[in-house]
Structure formats: C-alpha cells, structure tokens
Write an enzyme that holds these catalytic residues in place. Structure first.
Site, short mmCIF file in Angstrom:
data_model
loop_
_atom_site.label_atom_id
_atom_site.label_comp_id
_atom_site.label_asym_id
_atom_site.label_seq_id
_atom_site.Cartn_x
_atom_site.Cartn_y
_atom_site.Cartn_z
N LYS A 36 -15.23 7.39 17.77
CA LYS A 36 -14.53 6.31 17.06
C LYS A 36 -13.18 6.75 16.51
O LYS A 36 -12.27 5.93 16.37
CB LYS A 36 -15.40 5.76 15.93
CG LYS A 36 -15.62 6.75 14.81
CD LYS A 36 -16.54 6.21 13.73
CE LYS A 36 -16.56 7.16 12.55
NZ LYS A 36 -17.87 7.35 11.96
N ARG A 131 -24.99 4.66 1.66
CA ARG A 131 -24.46 3.74 2.64
C ARG A 131 -25.70 3.17 3.33
O ARG A 131 -26.60 2.71 2.64
CB ARG A 131 -23.46 4.43 3.58
CG ARG A 131 -22.46 3.42 4.18
CD ARG A 131 -21.40 4.08 5.04
NE ARG A 131 -21.97 4.61 6.28
CZ ARG A 131 -21.23 5.24 7.21
NH1 ARG A 131 -19.93 5.41 7.02
NH2 ARG A 131 -21.78 5.69 8.31
C1 LIG Z 1 -18.23 8.57 11.91
C2 LIG Z 1 -19.64 8.94 11.91
C3 LIG Z 1 -20.02 10.23 12.31
C4 LIG Z 1 -19.02 11.32 12.64
O1 LIG Z 1 -18.45 11.79 11.46
P1 LIG Z 1 -17.41 13.03 11.45
O2 LIG Z 1 -17.23 13.30 10.01
O3 LIG Z 1 -16.17 12.52 12.10
O4 LIG Z 1 -18.03 14.14 12.19
C5 LIG Z 1 -21.37 10.51 12.37
N1 LIG Z 1 -22.30 9.59 12.06
C6 LIG Z 1 -21.97 8.34 11.67
C7 LIG Z 1 -23.05 7.36 11.35
C8 LIG Z 1 -20.63 7.98 11.59
O5 LIG Z 1 -20.31 6.73 11.20
#
Ligand SMILES: *Cc1c(COP(=O)(O)O)cnc(C)c1O
Length: 367
Positions: A36, A131
């Site tokens: 993302k 969350r």
């Molecule tokens: C964005 C996200 C990640 C990845 O997080 P990073 O800090 O970029 O490694 C992992 N799990 C969920 C649910 C996320 O929303």
C-alpha cells in the site's frame, strides 16, 4: 527531467527485501510484503517478486486487482477489514482477507459460494492498540458462529500494533495472539496456517530473539521501502535507507523578513501560524505542496536548509545557511519518511522514476 518527481531505487529495495526475507526465514517466519505504501505500482511489486517474495498484502482491493493484472504471482491478502459493500470484489481478487465482523464474514461466505471459491479469513485479535481486532474474550463465540459458514476457511489470526494507539510490540501482546491461536486450534481441531505477528515495528522482537515461537508471518512495508521503523523511531540495521528521494524545483528565491505583516487570520488549512523573528532571511519556494506530500516529513539533502512549511501547492524553505548553491530552476533533493512517500506515490502530479542499478537504467512510470 520533470519535476516534482520521486526517484525509486529498485535495486536498493530489492536488497532490503532479500535481507528481510532471509532474516524472517531463519526464524521460521514468512514475509508478507505490504504494497500500500507505493500504491501497488507494478514496477516495485515486480522487484519484490524478483526478491523471492510470494505473499503480498494491501489495504485496498483496487491495489490487489492491480497486482493481479500486472501478473504478479503469489498469495494476495486484503489487510484492511473489507467493507460490506465490496464483498464481491474481495472474493474475486483476494485469496485471504483480515476480518473481525461476523456480518462481513457472512457476506464473504455468500459471495464465495456464489463465485464457487474458498475464501480464507484471518481473524484480527485486539491486543491493545485499539484499531481493529476482536476482543480476546469474544473469540470463542465468534469462531462458534463462523466455523459453520460455507466457502470460508479460518486460515489464521493476526495482531496489529503501532498504528492507532502507538502501542509497541512486546512479548506480552504477541503472546496474547499465540494464546488466541491455540484456543482457535483447539476449537477447530487443526493447526492454523497463519499466525501473523505484526508489521515493521515487530522486527525489533525478531532482531532481539524475543519473537514467540509460533509466530509464522510478519507483514512488512516500511522496512522494505525505507529501511526505517517510524513507530519504534529507529533505523533498521542491515537495510538501505537511500531507497527513495523527492526532487522538486525552486520557483522563487528572495530575501524577505521572517515574520508576516498585516492582520493575521488563519493559514490555508485553518491553523494559526507562528513565526520567530530571525530578521531578513533568504527564502526559496518550491513547486510542490500539501496536495502532493506531507511537507513536515521531508528532509532536505543540502545541509543547512530548513523547511518552513507550505500550502497546497508550495513549499517554503529557509536557505540562508544552505551549504550548496540554491537558485531559481534548481532541482532540490529530499529524503522522506513513510507519510511523505505515501502521499508522493498517490499524487498524480508527481512523476515516478525508477532506477535499476543492476540493469544500469532509469525509466519513467508507465502505468
Ligand atoms: C500497513 C499495514 C502493515 C505494514 O506496516 P509497515 O509498518 O509499513 O510495515 C501491516 N499490517 C497492516 C494491517 C497494515 O495496515
């Protein structure tokens, strides 16, 4: 070259992915690359595929669709809770989705049956970051209900920290997940495939040898892309951090007072601006703004340059003490943190330029 642009060094990103994959493998952990942060751009996804990544996660179904359409192979997981209104697309494009709501899982089940598919779900367990997540004491009743649903496989459990509440990963909250996993396994009478222990911030537990044994997946975006961990406020050892840079162009350079004059209202974003009087300063305006980037998370490459702020389409720098020449037309470079990368990748006004050192070539974004 066109400005503003983000220069993405694919070679360095590949090295980061390889390094992290090995580190995870050594600990019996599968690395899911989270796409993302770069809007699932196929150039970067391809690079990750070349690094041997076979699991991809994204928070948006549109991005998962993009990966599929770019022929990226591997297991695709939707890591944001699906909207009820997108059940059709989720089942169509994603192999796995993260879930906490029975109503949504029912909708996925109906959709899976009608599309003649088996959709895998990972249940997110709340461990304190507040969350998404099922409260651990509600897990048993959730499982009792959803285990009967057709077209659904209970594939695993996951935790999420360091996102909303700023809660850091710990042995305690990770152990809560493992306990939840064991409970689910007892109820189902079989092992779960996935016990997903967090994101970039959880790498610290791994580095320190403190990751509880049953954890077999981490979901990593930031570490691969930037080599940093914003939640833990650290640089991750062994990783490249010069993976991405922003280049923006100077459109005005003038000496001006450091405090505005006239009656003061609010700035363009409704905030009350504050200024320190430093006398006359040399100021540069760059043609990039809040529509494209989080100005506060940019770090100028030239020593002595200070970011003063910006508006929708302008960024203002104090270049009085700049250690290099600044002039109208100069294309200035910046390092960035995660928030800035996210915005730059999303903005259609920012050119994406990819650098492949192995191939010795630079190429532009071809969607
Ligand atoms: C964005 C996200 C990640 C990845 O997080 P990073 O800090 O970029 O490694 C992992 N799990 C969920 C649910 C996320 O929303």
């Amino acid at each position: 070259m066109k400005c503003p642009r983000i220069e993405v060094n694919l070679t360095k990103i590949k090295q980061n992915a390889c390094y992290l994959k090995k580190m995870c493998q050594k600990n019996g952990i599968e690395l899911m690359a989270v796409t993302k942060g770069f809007c699932a751009k196929h150039q970067i996804a391809k690079t990750l595929e070349e690094a041997g990544i076979t699991r991809f996660g994204d928070s948006r179904v549109e991005n998962i669709r993009k990966l599929r359409e770019a022929n990226i192979r591997g297991e695709m997981t939707l890591i944001r809770l699906p909207m009820l209104s997108e059940a059709v697309e989720v089942v169509k494009w994603a192999d796995v989705s993260f879930n906490t709501e029975i109503e949504v899982i029912e909708a996925l089940s109906r959709e899976a049956v009608s599309q003649n598919k088996l959709h895998k779900i990972v249940l997110v367990i709340e461990v304190g970051d507040l969350r998404e997540g099922i409260m651990p004491e509600k897990l048993v009743e959730t499982i009792k209900y959803i285990r009967k649903l057709k077209g659904i496989e209970i594939y695993g459990v996951a935790l999420n920290v360091g996102c909303f509440g700023g809660v850091l990963p710990s042995i305690t909250n990770t152990q809560t997940l493992v306990e939840a996993a064991i409970k689910v396994e007892e109820m189902l009478g079989k092992d779960l495939k996935v016990i997903s222990g967090g994101s970039t911030c959880s790498l610290k537990l791994l580095e320190e040898g403190k990751m509880p044994e049953r954890i077999n997946q981490l979901r990593i975006g930031e570490a691969i892309l930037l080599g940093t961990d914003v939640t833990g406020q650290r640089k991750i050892p062994g990783l490249n951090r010069n993976t991405m840079r922003l280049v923006a162009e100077v459109v005005e350079l003038k000496e001006k007072p450091s405090v505005p004059w006239g009656e003061i209202g609010r700035d363009a974003f409704g905030k009350l601006p504050k200024f320190e009087d430093k006398g006359i300063r040399k100021r540069a305006i760059l043609a990039i703004g809040r529509q494209d980037v989080v100005i506060e998370s940019l770090i100028p490459e030239i020593e002595g340059v200070k970011v003063l702020g910006g508006s929708s389409d302008h960024m203002i720098l104090d270049v009085t003490d700049a250690q290099d020449d600044v002039y109208v037309g100069k294309q200035m470079g910046f390092k960035m943190s995660y928030g800035a990368m996210l915005a730059l990748m999303t903005s259609e006004y920012v050119e994406k330029v990819y650098i492949d050192e192995d191939e010795g070539k630079t190429f532009k974004n071809i969607e």
